[in-house]
Design a protein around this motif. Sequence first.
Motif, PDB file in Angstrom:
ATOM      1  N   CYS A 204       0.833  -1.205   0.000  1.00  0.00           N
ATOM      2  CA  CYS A 204       0.000   0.000   0.000  1.00  0.00           C
ATOM      3  C   CYS A 204       0.865   1.252   0.000  1.00  0.00           C
ATOM      4  CB  CYS A 204      -0.923   0.008   1.218  1.00  0.00           C
ATOM      5  SG  CYS A 204      -2.014   1.454   1.276  1.00  0.00           S
ATOM      6  N   PRO A 205       0.615   2.201  -0.942  1.00  0.00           N
ATOM      7  CA  PRO A 205       1.488   3.367  -1.053  1.00  0.00           C
ATOM      8  C   PRO A 205       0.941   4.643  -0.416  1.00  0.00           C
ATOM      9  CG  PRO A 205       0.184   3.145  -3.048  1.00  0.00           C
ATOM     10  CD  PRO A 205      -0.284   2.057  -2.101  1.00  0.00           C
ATOM     11  N   SER A 206      -0.155   4.572   0.343  1.00  0.00           N
ATOM     12  CA  SER A 206      -0.779   5.807   0.817  1.00  0.00           C
ATOM     13  C   SER A 206       0.117   6.533   1.818  1.00  0.00           C
ATOM     14  CB  SER A 206      -2.138   5.519   1.459  1.00  0.00           C
ATOM     15  OG  SER A 206      -1.985   5.008   2.765  1.00  0.00           O
ATOM     16  N   ASP A 207      -0.053   7.852   1.895  1.00  0.00           N
ATOM     17  CA  ASP A 207       0.742   8.671   2.814  1.00  0.00           C
ATOM     18  C   ASP A 207       0.511   8.235   4.257  1.00  0.00           C
ATOM     19  OD1 ASP A 207       1.735  10.121   0.713  1.00  0.00           O
ATOM     20  OD2 ASP A 207       0.289  11.750   0.910  1.00  0.00           O
ATOM     21  N   ARG A 208      -0.747   7.922   4.588  1.00  0.00           N
ATOM     22  CA  ARG A 208      -1.088   7.532   5.964  1.00  0.00           C
ATOM     23  C   ARG A 208      -0.334   6.266   6.363  1.00  0.00           C
ATOM     24  NH1 ARG A 208      -5.466   4.464   7.942  1.00  0.00           N
ATOM     25  NH2 ARG A 208      -6.368   4.406   5.849  1.00  0.00           N
ATOM     26  N   VAL A 209      -0.264   5.327   5.430  1.00  0.00           N
ATOM     27  CA  VAL A 209       0.430   4.075   5.706  1.00  0.00           C
ATOM     28  C   VAL A 209       1.936   4.302   5.799  1.00  0.00           C
ATOM     29  CG1 VAL A 209       1.007   1.840   4.688  1.00  0.00           C
ATOM     30  CG2 VAL A 209      -1.369   2.598   4.772  1.00  0.00           C
ATOM     31  N   GLN A 210       2.457   5.146   4.902  1.00  0.00           N
ATOM     32  CA  GLN A 210       3.897   5.438   4.955  1.00  0.00           C
ATOM     33  C   GLN A 210       4.292   6.089   6.269  1.00  0.00           C
ATOM     34  OE1 GLN A 210       5.861   7.361   1.539  1.00  0.00           O
ATOM     35  NE2 GLN A 210       3.925   7.138   0.479  1.00  0.00           N
TER      36      GLN A 210
ATOM     37  N   PHE B  78       4.709   1.336   7.320  1.00  0.00           N
ATOM     38  CA  PHE B  78       4.393   0.020   6.786  1.00  0.00           C
ATOM     39  C   PHE B  78       3.761   0.189   5.419  1.00  0.00           C
ATOM     40  CE2 PHE B  78       1.003   1.094   9.831  1.00  0.00           C
ATOM     41  CZ  PHE B  78      -0.155   0.934   9.097  1.00  0.00           C
ATOM     42  N   GLY B  79       3.351  -0.918   4.812  1.00  0.00           N
ATOM     43  CA  GLY B  79       2.902  -0.850   3.429  1.00  0.00           C
ATOM     44  C   GLY B  79       4.083  -0.926   2.483  1.00  0.00           C
ATOM     45  N   ALA B  80       3.974  -0.252   1.331  1.00  0.00           N
ATOM     46  CA  ALA B  80       4.974  -0.382   0.272  1.00  0.00           C
ATOM     47  C   ALA B  80       6.357   0.092   0.684  1.00  0.00           C
ATOM     48  CB  ALA B  80       4.508   0.380  -0.972  1.00  0.00           C
ATOM     49  N   CYS B  81       6.435   1.047   1.614  1.00  0.00           N
ATOM     50  CA  CYS B  81       7.763   1.546   2.015  1.00  0.00           C
ATOM     51  C   CYS B  81       8.612   0.441   2.633  1.00  0.00           C
ATOM     52  CB  CYS B  81       7.644   2.735   2.958  1.00  0.00           C
ATOM     53  SG  CYS B  81       6.878   2.377   4.548  1.00  0.00           S
ATOM     54  N   LEU B  82       7.985  -0.650   3.076  1.00  0.00           N
ATOM     55  CA  LEU B  82       8.748  -1.767   3.636  1.00  0.00           C
ATOM     56  C   LEU B  82       9.559  -2.507   2.568  1.00  0.00           C
ATOM     57  CD1 LEU B  82       6.187  -3.275   6.178  1.00  0.00           C
ATOM     58  CD2 LEU B  82       8.290  -2.011   6.703  1.00  0.00           C
ATOM     59  N   MET B  83       9.282  -2.246   1.292  1.00  0.00           N
ATOM     60  CA  MET B  83      10.125  -2.832   0.252  1.00  0.00           C
ATOM     61  C   MET B  83      11.578  -2.392   0.408  1.00  0.00           C
ATOM     62  SD  MET B  83       8.222  -4.825  -1.671  1.00  0.00           S
ATOM     63  CE  MET B  83       9.371  -5.141  -3.004  1.00  0.00           C
ATOM     64  N   ARG B  84      11.799  -1.248   1.089  1.00  0.00           N
ATOM     65  CA  ARG B  84      13.165  -0.745   1.303  1.00  0.00           C
ATOM     66  C   ARG B  84      13.877  -1.476   2.443  1.00  0.00           C
ATOM     67  NH1 ARG B  84      10.992   4.804   1.740  1.00  0.00           N
ATOM     68  NH2 ARG B  84      10.887   5.786  -0.314  1.00  0.00           N
ATOM     69  N   THR B  85      13.116  -2.180   3.287  1.00  0.00           N
ATOM     70  CA  THR B  85      13.721  -2.843   4.460  1.00  0.00           C
ATOM     71  C   THR B  85      13.301  -4.321   4.483  1.00  0.00           C
ATOM     72  OG1 THR B  85      11.842  -2.098   5.809  1.00  0.00           O
ATOM     73  CG2 THR B  85      13.853  -0.745   5.848  1.00  0.00           C
ATOM     74  N   PRO B  86      13.734  -5.089   3.496  1.00  0.00           N
ATOM     75  CA  PRO B  86      13.310  -6.492   3.430  1.00  0.00           C
ATOM     76  C   PRO B  86      13.700  -7.309   4.644  1.00  0.00           C
ATOM     77  CG  PRO B  86      15.123  -6.075   1.892  1.00  0.00           C
ATOM     78  CD  PRO B  86      14.659  -4.740   2.386  1.00  0.00           C
ATOM     79  N   GLU B  87      14.817  -6.925   5.297  1.00  0.00           N
ATOM     80  CA  GLU B  87      15.229  -7.671   6.486  1.00  0.00           C
ATOM     81  C   GLU B  87      14.217  -7.510   7.614  1.00  0.00           C
ATOM     82  OE1 GLU B  87      16.728  -3.561   6.686  1.00  0.00           O
ATOM     83  OE2 GLU B  87      16.819  -5.116   5.130  1.00  0.00           O
TER      84      GLU B  87
END
Length: 342
Positions: A97-103, A107-116
């Motif tokens: 999920c890419p929404s500002d609220r989720v970011q 969590f959501g799509a921004c977690l693609m940056r922290t796979p660990e």
Amino acid sequence: MSHYQQGKLFAVAPMIDWTDRHCRFFHRQLSSRALLFTEMVVADAIIHGPRERLLSHHAAEHPVALQLGGSDPKKLVEAVRIAADFAYDEINLNVGCPSDRVQSATFGACLMRTPELVADCIAAMKQVSDVPVTVKCRIGVDDQQPEAVLPDFLARMVMAGADAIWIHARKAWLQGLSPKENRDIPPLDYDLVYRMKRENPEVFIGINGGIADLDQARAHLSHVDGVMLGRAAYQNAGLLAEVDHAIYGDAPGDPDWQQLCDTMMAYAAEVILSGGRLNHVTRHMVGLFQGFAGARRYRQLLSSEATKPGIGPELIAEAFAAVDIAGGSKTAGSPAADRLAG
């Protein structure tokens, strides 16, 4: 046996504000086989909020997956433990999920940056879950190169014990695009998802993004294990009535429209009796009769009329009666259209 061990899968995507319990009950009347997903429910809300309202669902919805939002392994573990009392068939972690609220909640799509971190979450959830734990992700975010980051992300999820990975075959742009634009503007890369399946033959990989109909769904299933439709299934709910035959090979046949009408009237009566409103149910039914004569009147009744005070379930019968069901859909590719053409 898990639904992920039973062959190819068709799923209706988790969609915030759309796939609530009333939507899922309706969709289940159209397909007995499709895997249904909840809206994303934030782990903090489950821990501190009204659990019954957030997690309760109708027994008819199964198989149904609970999608969680979060990035703290301890909180996700607590949410999974709480959710166990509600007997979902799967727990899915939102990494798309890419929404500002989720970011802003990390969590959501921004977690693609922290796979660990995602891997830590999955491993922790697996330790306390009696049902499959899965991930729904993007192919990357912002300036990431999907060909580089997605294989590493998948490898970490597999090592953490993820039972399935659903991939929305688009990047998410976390700055500059709205959530709606993120569903349409970033280009689709189905081939990359296919490649991930070829390189991970033992891993269940499902595909999502831009899939418009069941012909396209079947084409994807020749490359991957599962196919997930979102807006197409919601806005043209009639296609769900063809899923059990087209995807799972069940015997063909037209829906029992009268039974569907009666079931939804009875369900709406229960919702109203428990303090809900008719339009809580009917707003999810508006897309049912695309291509049928009378569909415009049907939509009008179930959208505008259903919001008026004092309106009861009988409006559903009135809406169904407005549709020329016997005439069938004139939409190309539907069973009714095929019969008419034949």
